[in-house]
Design an enzyme around this catalytic site. Structure first.
Site, PDB file in Angstrom:
ATOM      1  N   GLU A 463       0.880  -1.168   0.000  1.00  0.00           N
ATOM      2  CA  GLU A 463       0.000   0.000   0.000  1.00  0.00           C
ATOM      3  C   GLU A 463       0.915   1.215   0.000  1.00  0.00           C
ATOM      4  OE1 GLU A 463      -3.251  -0.009  -0.166  1.00  0.00           O
ATOM      5  OE2 GLU A 463      -3.875  -2.020   0.415  1.00  0.00           O
TER       6      GLU A 463
HETATM    7 ZN   LIG Z   1      -6.194  -1.106  -3.557  1.00  0.00          ZN
END
Ligand SMILES: [Zn+2]
Length: 508
Positions: A463
């Site tokens: 992320e």
């Molecule tokens: Zn995502």
């Protein structure tokens, strides 16, 4: 015509040497509009309460000790970022009411535009040569590609770029068409699903379907979630880096001699088309730092694919109600479990069955061909000589996640190996590293769980980015810094493909 190019001469008349945006050529008037919006945003944002047009960031108490009620209440929401004890959820005014009605401890509520972009963008980059902002490999150095939102390359640009690279570097690159997007399967436009196979001898070492060259494989994929625009830029830059450094940098040369690199820059082209259009809206709001702050009706918030078979609109807010299936909830391992929704309008709608969506199903089929099946589950460790590594790029949160993500209490049998390889990556890139449920939230039906579970390959989700660096819609000028942060870690994981379960302990 699906793309255009401009000559380098054509660029010199434009401020900053930017390639023109595909729908709004970046004229001086266009820049004036963008700057005016920036100033207004800067003046108004600090004092403004969240209005009905704002996407809202709801901070709740979370973490691995969260109870079942909390997990159910947030199952249909996406998380901007989390710090282990609190999570920042994306929603709107109605979301806050729903959460409070469900008894969730809402710590605070803020407008999205007030949460993101606190880190100043690197102004020095504005004076950088255009070539460093929009890199392409040497043999196609004159090519320019369509952009949106200040420099991000469109789906058409990615498709053309991959074709151009394959044509210009035949000894290193093969373009592989492995399926169709959902819209294309319906005869409603859409796209081919494509990936690059990059390795020395790509033109003469046999068929990839039968792995004739016998090389281990690293697979990088990006932008399964359409609005996570930063991720395909990283994949693009990785391609450029591999091609420009082959034959010059011994480490890269050795990597392409020994290993097959697969790069799929955009996993969800149908959804990305919508995001591009929305971010090219002349009324797009920007924060003071220049990051995108779309209103909640904007289709820039499209996360899922565009399968609208079951869609029933539940809100005029696109950030809360949108068609499509969440491709990272559509894989088969623990399908329907944590942080998945049965509501078609939800951000995390899992679809009607595992692999109901062609984008997920075709990827799974391709990966099975590339890596072969080795079922591990929670009891059968993959052997030390198992080969291959996988990385999927998402935004945001600054995290590196290893399996199992569906439940932090479920251990992969190769836990110490998978975990160690994860921390080795982030030694270079610095993200917080752990299982999803330890550092973000449990989520089922994702790709990395299925890849480890069914193929026995260590698989990771990053992320990238953060709310401080612009959230989902970071100013394009931030991209080079994200690439600099992640480059060495991506190379590390590629180099580990030959012996992922033993290389963390090997002398190097
Ligand atoms: Zn995502």
């Amino acid at each position: 015509m699906s793309h255009h190019r401009t000559t380098p001469e054509g660029l010199t008349g434009l401020p900053d040497g930017r390639p023109p945006s595909r729908r709004r050529p970046l004229t001086r008037a266009g820049i004036a509009t963008a700057v005016a919006g920036l100033v207004v945003g800067g003046l108004v944002a600090p004092a403004r309460a969240a209005g009905s047009d704002d996407v809202v960031v709801v901070t709740v108490q979370a973490g691995q000790s969260g109870d079942a009620g909390l997990r159910d209440a947030i199952a249909g929401l996406d998380v901007l970022d989390a710090n282990g004890s609190q999570a920042n959820l994306l929603g709107d005014a109605a979301t806050v009411e729903d959460l409070e009605a469900a008894g969730v401890d809402v710590v605070r509520t803020r407008a999205y535009g007030d949460v993101i972009g606190s880190a100043p963008q690197p102004r020095a980059l504005r004076a950088a040569p255009a070539q460093s902002l929009y890199p392409v490999p040497e043999r196609i150095a004159g090519n320019q590609y369509e952009t949106f939102f200040g420099g991000y390359r469109t789906v058409s640009a990615h498709e053309q770029f991959l074709r151009d690279v394959a044509a210009a570097y035949p000894e290193l690159v093969e373009l592989v068409d492995y399926g169709d997007s959902w819209l294309k399967t319906q005869g409603r436009g859409g796209h081919d699903l494509v990936a690059l196979r990059i390795t020395e001898g790509a033109d003469h070492d046999g068929r990839w379907e039968t792995n004739d060259n016998g090389k281990p494989r690293f697979f990088l994929t990006a932008q399964a979630h359409a609005r996570e625009i930063l991720t395909s830029e990283i994949a693009w830059r990785y391609i450029v880096s591999l091609l420009d450094n082959y034959g010059k940098d011994p480490q890269v040369t050795q990597l392409l001699q020994s290993t097959e690199i697969w790069v799929q820059t955009q996993n969800n082209p149908d959804g990305i088309d919508l995001v591009e259009d929305a971010l090219d809206d002349p009324d797009l709001r920007l924060t003071a730092a220049g990051d995108g702050n779309p209103v909640n009706q904007s289709k820039a918030w499209q996360r899922k694919n565009l399968d609208d078979s079951d869609y029933v609109q539940t809100s005029t807010s696109w950030s809360s109600s949108q068609p499509g299936i969440d491709l990272n909830r559509n894989f088969a391992t623990d399908w329907g479990g944590a942080s998945t929704s049965a509501t078609p309008s939800s951000q995390t709608y899992r679809g009607t069955a595992p692999f109901s969506e062609p984008e997920a199903a075709a990827e799974a089929t391709l990966l099975t061909t590339l890596f072969g099946t080795y079922e591990t589950g929670t009891t059968t460790a993959a052997p030390d000589d198992r080969r291959g590594t996988f990385l999927n790029l998402h935004t945001s949160g600054g995290l590196a996640i290893y399996p199992y993500a569906y439940d932090y209490q479920a251990n992969v049998p190769n836990l110490e190996q998978v975990k160690t390889l994860g921390f080795r990556q982030t030694y270079f890139s610095g993200q917080n590293t752990g299982k999803a449920g330890e550092i973000l939230y449990n989520n089922a039906g994702n790709d990395i769980d299925w890849i480890y579970d069914q193929l026995g390959i260590p698989a990771y989700t990053w992320e990238l980015g953060s709310s401080a660096e612009g959230g989902f819609f970071s100013s394009y000028s931030r991209v080079p810094a994200f690439w600099a942060q992640t480059e060495r870690a991506i190379y590390y994981l590629a180099e580990a493909a030959g012996s992922p379960y033993t290389s963390p302990w090997a002398r190097r």
